[in-house]
Write an enzyme that holds these catalytic residues in place. Structure first.
Site, PDB file in Angstrom:
ATOM      1  N   LEU A 121       0.960  -1.237   0.473  1.00 60.37           N
ATOM      2  CA  LEU A 121       0.074  -0.119   0.006  1.00 60.37           C
ATOM      3  C   LEU A 121       0.725   0.736  -0.125  1.00 60.37           C
ATOM      4  O   LEU A 121       0.700   2.194  -0.768  1.00 60.37           O
ATOM      5  CB  LEU A 121      -0.728  -0.186   1.422  1.00 60.37           C
ATOM      6  N   TYR A 231     -13.530   6.770   7.956  1.00 67.61           N
ATOM      7  CA  TYR A 231     -12.018   7.367   8.211  1.00 67.61           C
ATOM      8  C   TYR A 231     -11.041   6.938   6.879  1.00 67.61           C
ATOM      9  O   TYR A 231     -10.781   7.220   6.224  1.00 67.61           O
ATOM     10  CB  TYR A 231     -11.537   6.161   9.430  1.00 67.61           C
ATOM     11  N   TYR A 232     -11.092   5.392   6.533  1.00 72.37           N
ATOM     12  CA  TYR A 232     -10.887   4.669   5.494  1.00 72.37           C
ATOM     13  C   TYR A 232     -11.765   5.167   3.402  1.00 72.37           C
ATOM     14  O   TYR A 232     -11.212   4.953   3.086  1.00 72.37           O
ATOM     15  CB  TYR A 232     -11.102   3.227   5.363  1.00 72.37           C
ATOM     16  N   ARG A 234     -12.554   8.686   3.627  1.00 72.61           N
ATOM     17  CA  ARG A 234     -11.584  10.014   2.739  1.00 72.61           C
ATOM     18  C   ARG A 234     -10.448   9.137   2.277  1.00 72.61           C
ATOM     19  O   ARG A 234      -9.488  10.267   1.399  1.00 72.61           O
ATOM     20  CB  ARG A 234     -11.510  11.005   4.512  1.00 72.61           C
ATOM     21  N   HIS A 399     -12.697  -3.612   9.079  1.00 67.77           N
ATOM     22  CA  HIS A 399     -12.314  -2.975   9.886  1.00 67.77           C
ATOM     23  C   HIS A 399     -13.964  -2.669  10.800  1.00 67.77           C
ATOM     24  O   HIS A 399     -13.939  -2.138  11.092  1.00 67.77           O
ATOM     25  CB  HIS A 399     -11.815  -1.611   9.108  1.00 67.77           C
ATOM     26  N   ARG A 424      -4.882   2.424  18.176  1.00 65.93           N
ATOM     27  CA  ARG A 424      -3.953   2.895  17.089  1.00 65.93           C
ATOM     28  C   ARG A 424      -3.082   3.455  17.536  1.00 65.93           C
ATOM     29  O   ARG A 424      -3.524   4.766  17.663  1.00 65.93           O
ATOM     30  CB  ARG A 424      -4.558   2.482  15.532  1.00 65.93           C
TER      31      ARG A 424
END
Length: 716
Positions: A121, A231-232, A234, A399, A424
């Site tokens: 990634l 969150y993921y 954006r 997630h 995290r």
């Protein structure tokens, strides 16, 4: 000259050049980027480190290198200063010199490693931004420089992504978006149309099994919602916009911005519309509590939506809040509009229901918003979509949280009832390498960490991802056409065996109250008796209660598992006829007044038990505990008063709501009563019938009293 940079042609660069030194959003963004890039070039220069762990020095140096190459590329076009061009050339040559000889990095999770980073990634991101920078200086390079950079660096990266790790290239997932965008942009930059086609249409070239068009077709609900949460979501906007801009410029015949009913606009608006009034994004599924509409991807999206789709006051309000635009011709359009506006009001997307699921069939998120005469926004959100994981796509898509019917509330500039978010410490190497900490599973994903009912101290769907992926909630009702009384309701079934739940939330504007009341009616139907816990996660200090409680002299965890092992039992008190808990958060007082059955309990808790590495934040909560078979929790959250320690001011520290009572409940409807200290009583009826019957009249009789109303809910 036929070759043009990917994201900004030479004519556009000349337009942006005119804003240098101006006190505008774009002028300020350029000044910031120039200062940042000049400092990095002077302080660090050309440094290509070796391998390092995620979040470590080497990781961050590689990351900062690609960030500053990308900035330098655009600054070279805009300022025409050759120092930016020379920096990119030297950096790319330095990487091209070592890349063919270095071994793969070491992966500590399920994602395969790159040569520079611990997961591909990050390598995708490096290649994407390096390719953007390369396209900005391509016209200045010698043939020998082009050959070295392309043959020894960029083409080898493409080979890694589409061949070595080809099995991951076509995954429908946010990682997959970065992979196809990186290969596509690199393909455009080096004039490799074959690689671009793989990125667009997938390795099988079928536009379905993979590729950018398949991602845009399959990742989002019809309302644009992304199942992993804001969150993921954006995080996905950056590769979407970077690749879309390149496609529009190199292959305009594709019509990428109109593709799939303008899904790029729809999915951008889905992120915009879920934001709290202060711009932060709600923590649905694994989520940082600090991500907001100031995120780079959202800034890109705001600029391009205004430039390419529609020029609205709400987008101007977003840009004014962000105080930033994308350094791009789209950013100039938006910056000019902000500069020309006489007045810009705070952004407000209003109340809305956003569907989840590829066909919009898997529940979703309901949001109610109310703006008062002081321009303060109250926002309430309930979540009942699909679990944010789906292994039919990829194991990395994991997630999801067990949080059906979670409630978040925001007003007076702060989140009042909140979600913990993820466990995290991003890029903090001593904390588990900056990756997800073990407590993310043992607490953050568990149902008790959310503001929703747990049954018998267990977690929804038995904390089984495969089981949870088969479940999703349903919209019960949503109605927001009357600003003085808005309502939303969702249902989940068999998240616990033999238990069905329905949560209805009203925003009620009532003259005698300072702020809109948040009325919460949580209805449970079960085939046996259970213990029901409704956690309330808040910030601030408890001020008062209307019941006696005992504080523990020795702290013990509330339980042994399912997240309860991480909650200290701080104190508790028995309640019979309801409870009031009031706390101070910032400058505001909040009171939660709730109904209660005989022998109920309020438990005060604090996060941090069974946490030997101090990984979890220490945060307060209280739990409304009641037992029974069929049950209704009825609560009212009242915002009241003002506190300012510096001037020794405390006004309205006691609210007006005195008690909340469940008058009655059956299959037709639920009626609750709110009694105030001023002697007033307010009654509300909620329909429990199927959607088809909600619009009609409802009539119920409880304890000899009859109540009638029309519609899904009403003040009686």
């Amino acid at each position: 000259m036929s070759y043009q940079p990917l994201l900004m042609n030479f004519e556009e660069a000349a337009e942006l050049r005119k804003t240098l030194g101006t006190d505008t959003l774009l002028g300020n963004a350029l000044a910031r980027d120039i200062a940042q890039t000049d400092a990095y070039m002077a302080d660090v220069g050309i440094e290509v480190p070796g391998h390092g762990e995620g979040g470590g020095y080497e990781h961050n140096r590689h990351k900062q290198n690609y960030i500053h190459m990308d900035l330098a590329g655009r600054l070279f076009l805009i300022t025409e200063d050759s120092k930016y061009r020379d920096y990119i050339v030297d950096m790319l040559i330095a990487y091209a010199t070592i890349y063919p000889t270095i071994e793969s990095n070491v992966s500590l999770d399920s994602n395969p490693p790159g040569k520079l980073f611990h997961q591909t990634l990050n390598e995708n991101m490096w290649m994407l931004y390096a390719s953007c920078a390369y396209s900005c200086i391509y016209h200045t390079l010698s043939d020998a420089q082009k050959q070295q950079i392309e043959d020894d660096l960029l083409k080898q990266m493409i080979e890694m992504f589409v061949v070595t790790y080809g099995h991951d290239f076509d995954i429908i997932h946010n990682h997959g978006l970065w992979a196809v965008a990186a290969v596509g942009i690199c393909g455009y930059a080096i004039n490799d149309q074959a690689s671009v086609d793989k990125a667009l249409y997938g390795l099988k070239m079928d536009k379905v099994s993979g590729g950018f068009l398949a991602q845009l077709d399959q990742l989002f609900s019809p309302d644009g919602y992304y199942m992993e949460g804001p969150y993921y979501h954006r995080f996905s906007l950056r590769p979407i916009y970077l690749f879309a801009e390149a496609i529009e410029r190199r292959q305009p015949e594709i019509g990428i911005y109109e593709f799939n009913n303008s899904v790029i606009k729809t999915t951008s608006y889905s992120v915009f519309k879920t934001a709290f009034p202060d711009g932060t994004l709600p923590a649905l599924n694994d989520s940082s509590k600090t991500i907001s509409i100031n995120d780079e991807g959202v800034i890109m999206a705001t600029s391009v939506c205004y430039h390419r789709y529609e020029q609205t006051d709400t987008l101007l309000g977003m840009a004014n809040h962000q105080q930033n635009v994308w350094v791009h011709i789209a950013g100039k359009t938006l910056s000019d509009a902000v500069d020309a506006a006489d007045e810009i009001k705070p952004f407000n997307w209003g109340s809305l229901f956003v569907t989840d699921g590829p066909k919009g069939e898997k529940g979703g998120v309901s949001i109610l918003r109310h703006r008062d005469s002081q321009d303060d926004d109250t926002m309430a959100l309930i979540w009942f979509g699909q679990h944010g994981s789906d292994h039919q796509y990829h194991s990395a898509l994991d997630h999801g949280h067990y949080d059906g019917l979670h409630l978040s509330v925001f007003n007076r500039g702060q989140e009042v009832l909140h979600d913990y978010g993820f466990g995290r410490w991003v890029n903090v190497e001593p904390k588990f390498g900056g990756r997800y900490i073990p407590e993310n599973k043992s607490y953050c994903k568990q149902t008790v960490s959310h503001n929703t009912v747990t049954v018998d101290q267990k977690t929804q769907n038995k904390f089984n991802t495969a089981l949870a992926e088969t479940k999703f909630g349903q919209n019960h009702f949503f109605k927001a056409d009357d600003d003085t009384l808005q309502g939303m309701s969702g249902r989940i079934s068999d998240y616990y065996d033999g238990v069905d739940m329905q949560r209805s939330v009203l925003l009620a504007e009532i003259e005698e109250f300072e702020k809109t009341l948040v009325i919460d009616i949580y209805r449970i139907k079960a085939d046996a008796e259970h213990q029901y816990d409704l956690p309330v996660h808040h910030s601030g200090q408890i001020m008062r209660t209307d019941f006696d409680y005992q504080v523990e002299s020795k702290l013990k965890p509330l339980g042994a598992d399912n997240g309860y092992q991480h909650l200290w039992r701080v104190g508790s008190g028995k309640v019979d006829n309801g409870s009031l808990v009031s706390w101070l958060h910032g400058n505001s007082y909040y009171s939660m007044v709730s109904s209660a059955t005989q022998d109920s309990e309020v438990i005060f808790a604090r996060l941090g038990a069974t946490d030997p590495d101090f990984n979890l934040r220490s945060e307060p909560a209280f739990i409304l505990r009641q037992t029974g078979q069929d049950h209704v929790f009825a609560s009212v959250l009242e915002t009241h008063g003002y506190f300012n320690e510096s001037i020794e001011a405390s006004v309205g520290a006691r609210g007006l709501v005195e008690s909340v009572t469940v008058v009655g409940d059956n299959e037709v409807g639920t009626v609750i009563s709110i009694h105030t200290t001023t002697g007033n009583t307010y009654l509300y009826g909620i329909s429990n019938q199927a959607e088809a019957a909600q619009a009609g009249a409802h009539s119920v009789t409880f304890a000899g009293e009859s109540y009638t109303w029309t519609g899904a809910f009403a003040a009686l």
